[in-house]
Design a protein around this motif. Structure first.
Motif, PDB file in Angstrom:
ATOM      1  N   MET A   1      -0.209 -30.090  37.919  1.00 12.49           N
ATOM      2  CA  MET A   1       0.829 -29.755  38.875  1.00 12.49           C
ATOM      3  C   MET A   1       0.419 -28.506  39.645  1.00 12.49           C
ATOM      4  N   ALA A   2       0.598 -28.524  40.956  1.00  5.13           N
ATOM      5  CA  ALA A   2       0.193 -27.408  41.815  1.00  5.13           C
ATOM      6  C   ALA A   2       1.163 -26.242  41.681  1.00  5.13           C
ATOM      7  N   ASN A  96      10.158 -16.108  39.118  1.00  4.07           N
ATOM      8  CA  ASN A  96       9.635 -17.470  39.216  1.00  4.07           C
ATOM      9  C   ASN A  96       8.525 -17.661  40.239  1.00  4.07           C
ATOM     10  N   TYR A  97       8.464 -16.773  41.232  1.00  2.00           N
ATOM     11  CA  TYR A  97       7.523 -16.988  42.330  1.00  2.00           C
ATOM     12  C   TYR A  97       6.721 -15.734  42.646  1.00  2.00           C
ATOM     13  N   LYS A  98       5.415 -15.917  42.824  1.00  3.55           N
ATOM     14  CA  LYS A  98       4.544 -14.820  43.275  1.00  3.55           C
ATOM     15  C   LYS A  98       4.685 -14.629  44.780  1.00  3.55           C
ATOM     16  N   VAL A  99       4.843 -15.728  45.492  1.00  3.22           N
ATOM     17  CA  VAL A  99       4.983 -15.723  46.947  1.00  3.22           C
ATOM     18  C   VAL A  99       6.177 -16.592  47.291  1.00  3.22           C
ATOM     19  N   ASN A 127       4.015 -20.062  37.194  1.00  6.02           N
ATOM     20  CA  ASN A 127       3.355 -20.982  36.265  1.00  6.02           C
ATOM     21  C   ASN A 127       3.897 -22.396  36.492  1.00  6.02           C
ATOM     22  N   ASN A 128       3.334 -23.362  35.785  1.00  4.65           N
ATOM     23  CA  ASN A 128       3.714 -24.765  35.970  1.00  4.65           C
ATOM     24  C   ASN A 128       5.100 -25.105  35.440  1.00  4.65           C
ATOM     25  N   ASP A 129       5.692 -24.234  34.639  1.00  3.75           N
ATOM     26  CA  ASP A 129       7.021 -24.493  34.091  1.00  3.75           C
ATOM     27  C   ASP A 129       8.131 -24.251  35.109  1.00  3.75           C
ATOM     28  N   VAL A 130       7.809 -23.576  36.207  1.00  2.00           N
ATOM     29  CA  VAL A 130       8.800 -23.258  37.237  1.00  2.00           C
ATOM     30  C   VAL A 130       8.964 -24.450  38.165  1.00  2.00           C
TER      31      VAL A 130
END
Length: 154
Positions: A1-2, A96-99, A127-130
């Motif tokens: 997952m991206a 939850n988000y870097k960007v 991460n992929n859990d978000v």
């Protein structure tokens, strides 16, 4: 997952493109009085609400039934294209988000049936859990309708 992605949608409103753009680019401080899900907006750094890169606003709003916070700066205001790009960071958004880039563009609908509003969110998850920020799309759709109703009365 991206970890990175982009979500977008279009909606048609009845308000003139210039009027909607002006509110979203130059009068953000009014949103807390227009949109039900925006609880508070404060200018945290800077002297005005619409300077590109210079002002930091602190927002408290509801996404997916939860009160969340973030800071926001404006990356781009393009008067010719009626385009604004916001950068959201810190607070709950950074959990939850870097960007997280939020953009809108308005244009007169080609068949004279109102104004076309295009919203997009570009993001990078931590991460992929978000989950992708689907709740923001629903929030933006509802807020756009509230802003349109407000502008039609003004």
């Amino acid at each position: 997952m991206a970890l990175t992605g982009k979500l977008s949608f279009e909606t048609v409103i009845r308000s003139p493109a210039a009027k909607f753009f002006n509110l979203m680019a130059r009068q953000l401080h009014h949103l807390q009085n227009i949109c039900e899900r925006i609880h508070a907006a404060k200018l945290q750094v800077g002297n005005d609400w619409d300077s590109v890169g210079g002002s930091v606003k602190h927002w408290t709003y509801i996404i997916d039934g939860k009160v969340v916070t973030c800071n926001e700066t404006i990356d781009i205001i393009d008067e010719q294209k009626y385009l604004v790009i916001y950068n959201l960071f810190d607070g709950d958004i950074s959990k939850n988000y870097k960007v997280f880039k939020l953009a809108f563009q308005v244009s007169d609908n080609s068949n004279n049936s109102g104004t076309l509003v295009t919203w997009s969110v570009e993001y990078e998850k931590i991460n992929n859990d978000v989950e992708a920020p689907y709740g923001y799309m629903e929030y933006l759709d509802k807020s756009t309708k509230e802003i349109d109703a407000y502008l039609l009365k003004a």
